[in-house]
Write a protein that holds these residues in place. Structure first.
Motif, PDB file in Angstrom:
ATOM      1  N   VAL A 105       0.885  -1.168   0.000  1.00 49.57           N
ATOM      2  CA  VAL A 105       0.000   0.000   0.000  1.00 49.57           C
ATOM      3  C   VAL A 105       0.917   1.210   0.000  1.00 49.57           C
ATOM      4  O   VAL A 105       1.867   1.276   0.781  1.00 49.57           O
ATOM      5  CB  VAL A 105      -0.911  -0.010   1.240  1.00 49.57           C
ATOM      6  N   SER A 106       0.703   2.138  -0.917  1.00 50.17           N
ATOM      7  CA  SER A 106       1.685   3.211  -1.043  1.00 50.17           C
ATOM      8  C   SER A 106       1.254   4.502  -0.356  1.00 50.17           C
ATOM      9  O   SER A 106       2.018   5.456  -0.282  1.00 50.17           O
ATOM     10  CB  SER A 106       1.987   3.478  -2.511  1.00 50.17           C
ATOM     11  N   GLY A 107       0.050   4.531   0.178  1.00 53.20           N
ATOM     12  CA  GLY A 107      -0.385   5.727   0.875  1.00 53.20           C
ATOM     13  C   GLY A 107      -1.806   5.543   1.347  1.00 53.20           C
ATOM     14  O   GLY A 107      -2.452   4.529   1.042  1.00 53.20           O
ATOM     15  N   GLY A 108      -2.286   6.492   2.083  1.00 57.14           N
ATOM     16  CA  GLY A 108      -3.652   6.378   2.544  1.00 57.14           C
ATOM     17  C   GLY A 108      -4.004   7.463   3.518  1.00 57.14           C
ATOM     18  O   GLY A 108      -3.203   8.366   3.787  1.00 57.14           O
ATOM     19  N   SER A 109      -5.215   7.315   4.026  1.00 54.07           N
ATOM     20  CA  SER A 109      -5.709   8.325   4.948  1.00 54.07           C
ATOM     21  C   SER A 109      -6.712   7.649   5.860  1.00 54.07           C
ATOM     22  O   SER A 109      -7.355   6.675   5.483  1.00 54.07           O
ATOM     23  CB  SER A 109      -6.381   9.441   4.144  1.00 54.07           C
ATOM     24  N   GLY A 110      -6.831   8.177   7.064  1.00 57.48           N
ATOM     25  CA  GLY A 110      -7.787   7.632   8.019  1.00 57.48           C
ATOM     26  C   GLY A 110      -7.836   8.558   9.211  1.00 57.48           C
ATOM     27  O   GLY A 110      -7.409   9.714   9.114  1.00 57.48           O
ATOM     28  N   ARG A 111      -8.309   8.029  10.324  1.00 49.42           N
ATOM     29  CA  ARG A 111      -8.393   8.891  11.499  1.00 49.42           C
ATOM     30  C   ARG A 111      -7.012   9.396  11.904  1.00 49.42           C
ATOM     31  O   ARG A 111      -6.844  10.501  12.369  1.00 49.42           O
ATOM     32  CB  ARG A 111      -9.020   8.130  12.659  1.00 49.42           C
ATOM     33  N   HIS A 153      -3.002  11.475   7.130  1.00 51.06           N
ATOM     34  CA  HIS A 153      -2.618  11.141   5.769  1.00 51.06           C
ATOM     35  C   HIS A 153      -1.173  10.659   5.766  1.00 51.06           C
ATOM     36  O   HIS A 153      -0.352  11.191   6.480  1.00 51.06           O
ATOM     37  CB  HIS A 153      -2.716  12.436   4.950  1.00 51.06           C
ATOM     38  N   TRP A 154      -0.859   9.659   4.960  1.00 52.06           N
ATOM     39  CA  TRP A 154       0.545   9.268   4.866  1.00 52.06           C
ATOM     40  C   TRP A 154       0.831   8.793   3.454  1.00 52.06           C
ATOM     41  O   TRP A 154      -0.056   8.433   2.691  1.00 52.06           O
ATOM     42  CB  TRP A 154       0.871   8.168   5.884  1.00 52.06           C
ATOM     43  N   ILE A 168      -4.232   0.026  14.198  1.00 54.62           N
ATOM     44  CA  ILE A 168      -4.997   0.675  13.151  1.00 54.62           C
ATOM     45  C   ILE A 168      -5.080  -0.246  11.946  1.00 54.62           C
ATOM     46  O   ILE A 168      -4.212  -1.085  11.704  1.00 54.62           O
ATOM     47  CB  ILE A 168      -4.390   2.036  12.745  1.00 54.62           C
ATOM     48  N   GLY A 169      -6.163  -0.119  11.198  1.00 55.64           N
ATOM     49  CA  GLY A 169      -6.355  -0.956  10.026  1.00 55.64           C
ATOM     50  C   GLY A 169      -7.831  -1.216   9.793  1.00 55.64           C
ATOM     51  O   GLY A 169      -8.654  -0.974  10.667  1.00 55.64           O
ATOM     52  N   VAL A 170      -8.143  -1.686   8.584  1.00 61.66           N
ATOM     53  CA  VAL A 170      -9.539  -1.963   8.247  1.00 61.66           C
ATOM     54  C   VAL A 170      -9.656  -3.344   7.610  1.00 61.66           C
ATOM     55  O   VAL A 170      -8.718  -3.857   7.010  1.00 61.66           O
ATOM     56  CB  VAL A 170     -10.087  -0.905   7.266  1.00 61.66           C
TER      57      VAL A 170
END
Ligand code: AMP
Ligand code: AMP
Ligand code: AMP
Ligand code: NA
Ligand code: NA
Ligand code: NA
Lengths: 326, 103, 103, 103, 326, 326
Positions: free
Chosen positions: D38-44, D47-48, D87-89
């Protein structure tokens, strides 16, 4: 004429050109030779870092003079005007749509930093000196062409979003420009002393890295040609050869007006003759997604880049020598 | 395990548009997304592969976004204008998630 | 938003077979696909991870292909012989897409 | 083509927990899984993006696991404790697979 | 015997072997030390580029002579025949299926370029010279073994698709061969002059990159062994040690027939003794997916590679010195 | 005072600091300049490999003496005790939760190897020598802090899994430690001879790679700050500046007790003052996922790292010179 042939021959037998040719043929022959994306990116960061720094360091100790400022100005003007020349040529020579033509034109106003590096290598081998600030000129020529082209497009197309502030920031602060200009200023600040600290990293191995990089460029250009078969007409290919000659002529005239040295004149010609294949395609995808990337990438990377590398640079050296005298 | 209905929106789009797309998603109120690299592909605009590419103009990314069903339409409406102009594909799949409060 | 039924075919296969697989897909008439890198995994043939691998013989790719439902059988028939001999897994999921004409 | 019901479990989790997660999956009896970067993402937690990261503490992985429906609950039970703290989904999607004996 | 011990000791204490051992132990101890795939690939491209170029440059100025052609021919013959020897040994020594045995045999007919590089490093330290064209011999030995093995398999198995033209192209134009041969010819063309331009990139830092590369090889080999626990029998492991000795003997005989120099003889032995772990596994996965990769990768990378690196090379140097004389 | 200013100025104008500043500003200005993850990882492997090896090689030929052992011991003690100091300071100075405070404390007990490398570069330029074994001291300081912090956390939180054997192994055998210590011992074993073989790879280009690496660190630190806006209070930022000063003082006292040379004293101060941003964050994510990574990464990478790089190191050199004498 003799000089041209001997120069061309010498150039064609230099390792950097031969490695480009190796990559190009390997791609055409469908070899699976390839460079990981990260390595290609790493090499291009290295080249920008090295030439920026060396350019700045070579300038340190000299003050800012009129010629420097005139050169930067010429760069901006050339980059801003060449797209119009390219656009007109394209509309006359080919049947390309106005949108595609404008997108291609943006590429030819901007520059290819690897062509610049290859040219400075060749000048060094010939023992022809050039000014360190030509690196800064290169940097100033990246962006103006994009703005000219977007203006051309906005006249033709209602739909185009054109240049929003986000895109403007992306263009002006794109990684290549920032690294090139940043290294240039650090080289300028730290001067000969700074250079001597990192020379074993940026000077001695430079040529070797350039060979590997051009091998990869050959692979990419070759694969691009294979994949784009049919996207580009014979007339467009002709444009890809005529335009650099026209660009080089414009560069030569500017250089003569400012009174640049032989080496710097050649580099000004090379910058004007070369076409972008990194910054401009990215900007075009964002601003003009309707323009077909296969056309501009094929012309810039598959036609003009190899042309400049093999025939163009020796030709520009010969012409500049004849006109300006060594 | 308590599972809740959700939608898995998968958007494959040009890397160069990635940030603009995720900005739209955040504006549309999605609570999270993940971006996966795409190393190659094929479509109307031909075949491509990431290896050996030096142009940051090329290459695609896959943006995966798990959303509550009632947020789906707003999400799709937000991204549609961009997808309409730019190359890329979107798929929406029914799925189930744990911890509904996250989506 | 107007959504249309489609199938999301996900094929996880050895990287070395990737080009052969995508050639089969194109022959079978799919209109596009995307390839995602796979960085590790596990199955009957053991555990592997891409990091530190120097052999291009190892490693897998995930090929994601969105197809119209009526094209599904042809697609699966085309790739089955390869999947039968080579390690890898296929899953087919019901999904919905925008712009049906693309698939 | 003979297709069999299965569940596609997709877990997006911190890279640093990847091995611990896959150990749990194997203990829970799944027959295989694939890990996608996974090269990036966003959540609570914000952003990274993977680019430029030097800390192996950051970054996520997507673990895709195709399981037989009757093995699903055991699988989710096994991984739930880890997902509850980290963290994770997780999403679970109905899918179909060829060669049921592999899952 | 004394020479062997001193050589072996010297070899075991060289940085390249120690870094391999470091990687190997780190993997066994389950450290998370690892190299990104792109970096490993980048280092291997660098090594191929460097040894190809240096080999070619060292040959430039010399004409093509009979010995060169005989060496290339020996390479092809050794590579084509060794799989049969390996296959027979495997069928006698182990209980491996015919398919698995043939797949393993292909690996032992082909070569490991890193083993070759390590051996040339050791020769250099010993002050033993060798011919630049041995790089070309290495390249010719990559492929023939695959064809022999596929023939063996087609005899045993109806199902095997064997060698289609697509696979043939992949084998002959695989990235390693193209880069090695390409760099070799560019080195040959540009000669000493070309070499001096890029020597600071390909000569001076070479040993250091090799250390890092072998560290990564150690990690990969060690992890392979850990993961493959049980896939390989004790008898197969024995084969992984006997076969390089048999191969080296065959290489020695060929070298003596042609009358190679001491250094080139050692390299011919090393090539014959080494087993592929890049090109051949890839070809086997495509053509013979039924063969178990855990077996051939474990033997080639986990057994024979470390054996050659630590014990084999000094042994071959000692034997060749004794037989041929320094 | 004068020395401090001249040193600070000299330091601020060194290429490594300027490249860090370039990266930092580019990130703040939201330029898209970035390094592929694989390249960043590759550079950090290179740095560990090079400093480990050089440290070991510089030590070879010397026996193990009391000072070496006392230095290692001091390292362990400092690393184990500094987290308590940090924890108390955090609880007094900020409103951070106990869990977050303990996680931050772990970072400040452990070390940043790049800060260490930057400091040794500066010492070299100043002509101040230091002991090769300080590299080993750096390695021993990585882990103890983690254990102290986990003990602190286990007192506060029932839920914490704390330190299982798996995590313990990961901490002790983490890639950085293994590579650093491994290269150190290989350098020690192969000595000057080994060093001379690979010096063109690990010595000459070292400074240049460090510049590129710090450019990337600047990008990462800057982006971290941009993303973490709001996660860290002004008081926490103050802690990020006070704590390195406190740590450096502790390091100075230890160094004086053992009687280290000026150069080694500075490095001991730098190690104590620096905060981890690789090994410790990873361990914290596993063992204490409740702790907020935005806090500890921002403080360690966004505050303390730049502080040490720009102001801290020249300050420590000045103080150590004043206290110990050159
Ligand atoms: N049917 C499809 N399934 C999956 N990915 C697709 C599909 N069609 C297009 N793509 C992806 O979208 C990219 C652009 O598609 P296109 O605009 O059709 O050229 C391709 O290179 C693929 O990565
Ligand atoms: N049940 C599964 N779910 C997801 N991926 C799988 C599954 N089984 C196998 N794989 C992938 O396919 C590869 C080869 O599987 P196998 O042939 O069983 O060794 C594995 O390494 C995984 O990457
Ligand atoms: N709704 C979502 N859809 C897809 N991925 C998500 C979602 N929410 C979170 N993630 C992923 O999980 C990571 C951690 O999420 P969080 O714990 O909310 O910060 C994010 O960085 C994303 O990569
Ligand atoms: Na131009
Ligand atoms: Na062999
Ligand atoms: Na510290």
């Amino acid at each position: 004429m003799e000089q041209l042939f001997s120069l061309a021959q010498q150039n064609l037998l230099s390792p950097i050109i031969l490695f480009f040719a190796l990559g190009f043929s390997a791609a055409i022959a469908k070899s699976d030779l390839n460079f990981p994306e990260a390595i290609a990116k790493g090499m291009s960061l290295y080249l920008l870092f090295a030439i920026g720094f060396k350019g700045g360091a070579s300038l340190s100790g000299y003050g800012i003079d009129a010629q420097l400022i005139l050169s930067l100005l010429s760069g901006v003007i050339l980059s801003a005007c060449l797209p119009f020349l390219a656009f007109v040529l394209l509309r006359i020579m080919t049947k390309m749509s106005a949108i595609d033509a404008a997108a291609v034109a943006a590429h030819y106003g901007s520059i290819s930093i690897v062509t610049f590096v290859a040219a400075s290598s060749i000048l060094e081998i010939q023992g022809i000196t050039f000014d360190g600030y030509m690196v800064a000129v290169a940097a100033t020529m990246e962006a103006p062409a994009i703005i000219s082209a977007l203006w051309l497009i906005s006249r033709k197309s209602k739909e185009s979003k054109g240049l929003d502030s986000e895109l403007m920031r992306e263009i002006l602060l794109n990684g290549s420009i920032v690294l090139l200009i940043g290294s240039f200023f650090i080289g300028l600040l730290t001067g000969k002393e700074g250079l001597s600290e990192i020379a074993p990293f940026i000077s001695a191995p430079f040529k070797g890295v350039l060979c590997l990089f051009l091998l990869d460029m050959g692979l990419v250009a070759g694969r691009g040609l294979v994949n784009a078969k049919g996207a580009v007409s014979a007339r467009a290919v002709l444009f890809g050869i005529v335009m650099p000659l026209a660009g080089a002529t414009a560069g030569l005239i500017c250089a003569m007006i400012i009174g640049l040295s032989l080496g710097s004149t050649v580099l000004m010609m090379v910058l004007s003759a070369s076409a972008s294949y990194i910054a401009v395609p990215a900007a075009m995808r964002v601003a003009v997604p309707e323009a077909n990337p296969a056309i501009y990438l094929t012309l810039s990377l598959g036609v003009t880049f190899p042309f400049n590398l093999t025939v163009g640079i020796p030709l520009y050296v010969t012409i500049a020598s004849a006109v300006i005298g060594a | 395990m308590d599972m809740h209905e959700a939608k898995r929106v998968e958007i494959i789009i040009e890397k160069i548009m990635e940030n603009r797309l995720t900005d739209l998603l955040i504006e549309a109120g999605v609570k999270g997304f993940s971006v996966l690299p795409v190393s190659g592909g094929s479509g109307r605009s031909g075949h491509w592969s990431r290896e050996g590419q030096i142009s940051r103009a090329q290459g695609m990314s896959a943006v995966v976004c798990l959303v509550k069903p009632d947020r789906l339409d707003k999400t799709l409406d937000a991204i549609f204008p961009m997808l309409d102009r730019h190359i890329g594909v979107v798929s929406v799949t029914d799925t189930k998630v744990m911890r509904a409060e996250l989506f």
